[in-house]
Design a protein around this motif. Structure first.
Motif, PDB file in Angstrom:
ATOM      1  N   SER A 281       0.707  -1.351   0.198  1.00  0.00           N
ATOM      2  CA  SER A 281      -0.007  -0.243  -0.375  1.00  0.00           C
ATOM      3  C   SER A 281       0.809   1.224  -0.101  1.00  0.00           C
ATOM      4  N   HIS A 282       1.957   0.980   0.816  1.00  0.00           N
ATOM      5  CA  HIS A 282       2.978   2.300   1.037  1.00  0.00           C
ATOM      6  C   HIS A 282       4.182   1.810   1.187  1.00  0.00           C
ATOM      7  N   GLN A 283       5.271   0.976   0.373  1.00  0.00           N
ATOM      8  CA  GLN A 283       6.189   0.797   0.010  1.00  0.00           C
ATOM      9  C   GLN A 283       7.053   1.734   1.739  1.00  0.00           C
ATOM     10  N   CYS A 284       7.732   0.677   2.002  1.00  0.00           N
ATOM     11  CA  CYS A 284       8.839   1.299   3.188  1.00  0.00           C
ATOM     12  C   CYS A 284       9.879   1.060   2.685  1.00  0.00           C
ATOM     13  N   PRO A 285      10.757   1.905   2.539  1.00  0.00           N
ATOM     14  CA  PRO A 285      10.404   4.117   2.581  1.00  0.00           C
ATOM     15  C   PRO A 285      10.192   4.824   1.713  1.00  0.00           C
ATOM     16  N   THR A 286      10.200   3.469   0.351  1.00  0.00           N
ATOM     17  CA  THR A 286      10.374   5.334  -0.579  1.00  0.00           C
ATOM     18  C   THR A 286       8.571   5.163  -0.745  1.00  0.00           C
ATOM     19  N   THR A 287       7.367   4.579  -0.243  1.00  0.00           N
ATOM     20  CA  THR A 287       6.035   5.663  -0.439  1.00  0.00           C
ATOM     21  C   THR A 287       5.303   4.976  -1.606  1.00  0.00           C
ATOM     22  N   ALA A 288       6.218   3.950  -2.200  1.00  0.00           N
ATOM     23  CA  ALA A 288       5.724   3.649  -3.172  1.00  0.00           C
ATOM     24  C   ALA A 288       4.341   2.683  -3.770  1.00  0.00           C
ATOM     25  N   THR A 289       3.348   2.752  -3.619  1.00  0.00           N
ATOM     26  CA  THR A 289       1.986   2.047  -4.444  1.00  0.00           C
ATOM     27  C   THR A 289       1.809   1.840  -5.442  1.00  0.00           C
ATOM     28  N   MET A 290       1.888  -0.244  -4.785  1.00  0.00           N
ATOM     29  CA  MET A 290       1.942  -1.326  -5.892  1.00  0.00           C
ATOM     30  C   MET A 290       0.692  -1.076  -7.077  1.00  0.00           C
ATOM     31  N   PRO A 291       0.745  -1.399  -7.994  1.00  0.00           N
ATOM     32  CA  PRO A 291      -0.360  -1.792  -8.869  1.00  0.00           C
ATOM     33  C   PRO A 291      -0.757  -3.105  -8.606  1.00  0.00           C
ATOM     34  N   VAL A 292      -2.528  -2.461  -9.364  1.00  0.00           N
ATOM     35  CA  VAL A 292      -3.502  -3.444  -8.921  1.00  0.00           C
ATOM     36  C   VAL A 292      -2.987  -4.570 -10.016  1.00  0.00           C
ATOM     37  N   GLU A 293      -2.095  -4.341 -11.126  1.00  0.00           N
ATOM     38  CA  GLU A 293      -1.458  -5.102 -11.958  1.00  0.00           C
ATOM     39  C   GLU A 293      -0.228  -5.934 -11.379  1.00  0.00           C
ATOM     40  N   ARG A 294       0.265  -5.446 -10.620  1.00  0.00           N
ATOM     41  CA  ARG A 294       1.390  -5.770  -9.833  1.00  0.00           C
ATOM     42  C   ARG A 294       1.295  -7.694  -8.726  1.00  0.00           C
ATOM     43  N   ARG A 295       0.121  -6.692  -8.389  1.00  0.00           N
ATOM     44  CA  ARG A 295      -0.048  -7.832  -7.115  1.00  0.00           C
ATOM     45  C   ARG A 295      -1.064  -8.971  -7.454  1.00  0.00           C
ATOM     46  N   ARG A 296      -1.688  -8.743  -8.607  1.00  0.00           N
ATOM     47  CA  ARG A 296      -2.214  -9.978  -9.172  1.00  0.00           C
ATOM     48  C   ARG A 296      -1.038 -11.104  -9.984  1.00  0.00           C
ATOM     49  N   ALA A 297      -0.126 -10.483 -10.187  1.00  0.00           N
ATOM     50  CA  ALA A 297       1.102 -11.357 -11.048  1.00  0.00           C
ATOM     51  C   ALA A 297       1.628 -11.757  -9.767  1.00  0.00           C
ATOM     52  N   LEU A 298       2.103 -10.827  -8.248  1.00  0.00           N
ATOM     53  CA  LEU A 298       3.306 -11.645  -7.483  1.00  0.00           C
ATOM     54  C   LEU A 298       1.806 -12.429  -6.688  1.00  0.00           C
ATOM     55  N   LEU A 299       0.373 -12.544  -6.205  1.00  0.00           N
ATOM     56  CA  LEU A 299      -0.470 -13.838  -6.368  1.00  0.00           C
ATOM     57  C   LEU A 299       0.408 -14.952  -7.081  1.00  0.00           C
ATOM     58  N   ASP A 300      -0.159 -14.972  -8.506  1.00  0.00           N
ATOM     59  CA  ASP A 300       0.568 -16.160  -9.421  1.00  0.00           C
ATOM     60  C   ASP A 300       1.724 -16.406  -8.940  1.00  0.00           C
ATOM     61  N   CYS A 301       2.571 -15.451  -8.965  1.00  0.00           N
ATOM     62  CA  CYS A 301       3.819 -16.405  -8.780  1.00  0.00           C
ATOM     63  C   CYS A 301       4.169 -17.249  -7.119  1.00  0.00           C
ATOM     64  N   ALA A 302       3.268 -16.629  -6.216  1.00  0.00           N
ATOM     65  CA  ALA A 302       3.316 -17.644  -5.348  1.00  0.00           C
ATOM     66  C   ALA A 302       2.541 -18.906  -5.331  1.00  0.00           C
ATOM     67  N   ARG A 303       1.023 -18.732  -6.284  1.00  0.00           N
ATOM     68  CA  ARG A 303       1.185 -19.864  -6.308  1.00  0.00           C
ATOM     69  C   ARG A 303       1.882 -21.316  -7.324  1.00  0.00           C
ATOM     70  N   GLN A 304       2.566 -20.374  -8.442  1.00  0.00           N
ATOM     71  CA  GLN A 304       2.734 -21.415  -8.553  1.00  0.00           C
ATOM     72  C   GLN A 304       4.892 -21.727  -8.739  1.00  0.00           C
ATOM     73  N   HIS A 305       5.122 -20.780  -7.309  1.00  0.00           N
ATOM     74  CA  HIS A 305       6.121 -21.041  -6.660  1.00  0.00           C
ATOM     75  C   HIS A 305       5.931 -22.123  -5.446  1.00  0.00           C
ATOM     76  N   ASP A 306       5.172 -22.138  -4.642  1.00  0.00           N
ATOM     77  CA  ASP A 306       4.476 -22.010  -3.796  1.00  0.00           C
ATOM     78  C   ASP A 306       5.411 -21.559  -2.767  1.00  0.00           C
ATOM     79  N   PHE A 307       5.389 -20.034  -2.454  1.00  0.00           N
ATOM     80  CA  PHE A 307       5.143 -19.587  -1.623  1.00  0.00           C
ATOM     81  C   PHE A 307       4.453 -18.528  -0.833  1.00  0.00           C
ATOM     82  N   VAL A 308       4.721 -17.860   0.319  1.00  0.00           N
ATOM     83  CA  VAL A 308       3.550 -17.534   1.031  1.00  0.00           C
ATOM     84  C   VAL A 308       3.893 -16.079   1.418  1.00  0.00           C
ATOM     85  N   ILE A 309       2.818 -15.295   1.053  1.00  0.00           N
ATOM     86  CA  ILE A 309       3.984 -13.679   1.657  1.00  0.00           C
ATOM     87  C   ILE A 309       3.048 -13.035   2.576  1.00  0.00           C
TER      88      ILE A 309
END
Length: 505
Positions: A281-309
């Motif tokens: 939401s607000h990256q620490c410390p840069t305050t960058a906000t992750m776009p929805v597209e990247r959030r979905r891509a990160l969740l896809d990676c988590a399922r593909q590579h079996d890691f937890v966020i």
């Protein structure tokens, strides 16, 4: 018969302050208790009469009489008819200095443990964010994570605390809850807080913690060991980094750009992770906000590579638009996200209230682990905060903070443009801080020292990086604790310190 203490002693001990908000009676009680427990008065010592002490301190006799009576009721003093008041010897039994030490009598120097050899991984040796304890004494406190007294809803919070102290409410929070949390607070989080983030959870999927910090520690303690790899934002939150390292986890730095981490570019690195810690939401410390597209891509990676966020949503409510970004957890359909939130960061950091949302089996174990540490966060604070949420005070506070922080961020960015045009910063759209990149020649650690000497506090950025050699020119400026009118002159003073470093300047 015991000798009475000279009244001159009390004239020296009593430092009456016109600025003190403590009553004279309480000040006298505190003075007497300190003298008893610090060993200045021996057991059974006689105190001055109420008239003598009142004359010596310059207060009404009745004030001293009431203070003495309270200390009699609490067991510190004994009242003897026609003799006066005396120190109760039972209050000093077993305290150091009132019994002979066997080691001292033996004449041999005691053998003491060498603690530096016993503490394998001293936490104090880790790199931490450092802030002066007396930051409120500085004219320009650009530090993050502190509150502004002018924005604190004192009357609203007092109302909720008084309601929690009613006879009916005391029955709910006074007993030991063991592994449970206040049911009304859990309900408020489920129905009032989480839906704003697009998250819906059952009561069994939520556990209250002493702030986000304890939440992260519980997660790391439960899930990490020397065989665990944790992907970690670089730059990232130092305390979270230290927590994972304290559990011997291997940290894998994940570079951050203006949109947070980039899953498509980090696929190979993410595949090596067991867990990935992010602040979308607000990256620490840069305050960058992750776009929805990247959030979905990160969740896809988590399922593909079996890691937890592990999603640290510490600052989700601080958005100037009035509508928080959907949490990463809200997009999760496979229990791949452990959600960590804060209730007190925007309100009063000293309250230390956070929570974790996760699968039932995980939350059950987190509760059991928390029981070993603190059993549960203070139940009275939980009940008072539940009332604060239920009465709508929290929502009203968020609206006021959004307005105030928006004004301050605009003033800060305008001042940076005017006085430090050679610096670059991430445009502030929410939160309570600004991430600044100085010129190539800038040493932000030296800048922080020079600025502090003229009343300006900033946070050097190197502590946020895995390798601080790459980050000497970065620094963070918080604006939650500095008044609006102080921002421009504070930046102007900071700019003079920057110019003093400029080569050939």
């Amino acid at each position: 018969m015991p000798n009475r203490t000279p009244t001159a002693l009390w004239a020296q001990q009593f430092r009456r302050s016109s600025a003190s908000k403590t009553s004279l009676q309480d000040q006298i009680r505190q003075m007497l208790v300190a003298a008893i427990l610090d060993g200045q008065l021996p057991p059974d010592a006689a105190l001055p009469s109420s008239r003598e002490l009142a004359d010596q301190l310059g207060v009404a006799r009745n004030t001293v009489v009431l203070a003495y009576q309270m200390l009699v009721d609490e067991g510190y003093l004994i009242s003897r008819e026609r003799s006066g008041h005396f120190v109760n010897p039972q209050m000093l039994e077993g305290r150091p200095g009132f019994a002979a030490s066997p080691a001292a009598d033996s004449g041999d120097a005691p053998s003491r443990p060498i603690w530096r050899q016993r503490i394998a991984h001293p936490p104090s040796a880790q790199r931490n964010i450092v802030k002066p304890a007396n930051w409120q004494h500085y004219e320009f406190p650009f530090i993050y994570g502190q509150f502004d007294q002018s924005l604190f809803p004192a009357n609203d919070w007092r109302e909720c605390c008084m309601k929690a102290l009613s006879i009916m409410e005391i029955r709910n929070w006074a007993p030991d809850l063991i592994e449970r949390d206040d049911e009304s607070l859990i309900q408020q989080i489920r129905t009032r807080v989480l839906p704003r983030r697009g998250v819906f959870a059952a009561a069994e999927e939520i556990v209250i913690t002493n702030g986000c910090q304890q939440a992260l520690y519980l997660i790391a303690d439960l899930l990490c060991d020397e065989d665990t790899t944790v992907g970690f934002e670089n730059p990232g939150y130092p305390d979270a980094r230290n927590i994972f390292e304290n559990r011997n986890a291997r940290l894998l730095p994940l570079p951050v750009d203006s949109n947070g981490i980039a899953p498509d570019a980090l696929g190979e690195s993410l595949a090596r992770c067991d867990y990935v810690y992010v602040t979308p939401s607000h990256q620490c410390p840069t305050t960058a906000t992750m776009p929805v597209e990247r959030r979905r891509a990160l969740l896809d990676c988590a399922r593909q590579h079996d890691f937890v966020i592990v999603e640290d949503d510490y600052e989700s409510e601080n958005t100037f638009s009035g509508t928080p970004h959907p949490a990463l957890k809200s997009l999760d359909t496979a229990d791949r996200v452990i959600y960590v939130g804060s209730l007190s960061k925007t309100f009063a950091p000293g309250l230390r209230l956070g929570y974790v949302v996760g699968p039932r089996e995980l939350v059950r174990e987190l509760r059991a682990l928390r029981r070993l540490m603190v059993r549960h966060p203070v139940a009275y604070i939980q009940r008072a905060f539940a009332t604060f949420l239920a009465l709508g005070h929290h929502d009203a506070l968020l609206r006021r903070l959004a307005h105030a922080y928006s004004e301050r961020s605009q003033a800060l960015m305008a001042a940076l443009d005017a006085h430090l045009p050679e610096a670059r910063y991430v445009r502030v759209t929410g939160g309570a801080s600004c991430w600044v990149e100085g010129p190539l020649w800038l040493d932000a650690a030296r800048l922080a020292v020079d600025a502090q000497a003229v009343g300006v506090l900033i946070e050097p950025g190197s502590v946020f990086f895995t390798n601080d050699d790459d980050a000497r020119r970065y620094f963070r400026m918080g604006f939650s604790a500095i008044p609006l009118e102080k921002i421009e002159p504070g930046v102007r003073a900071l700019a003079q310190c920057v110019r003093a470093q400029q080569p050939g300047g």
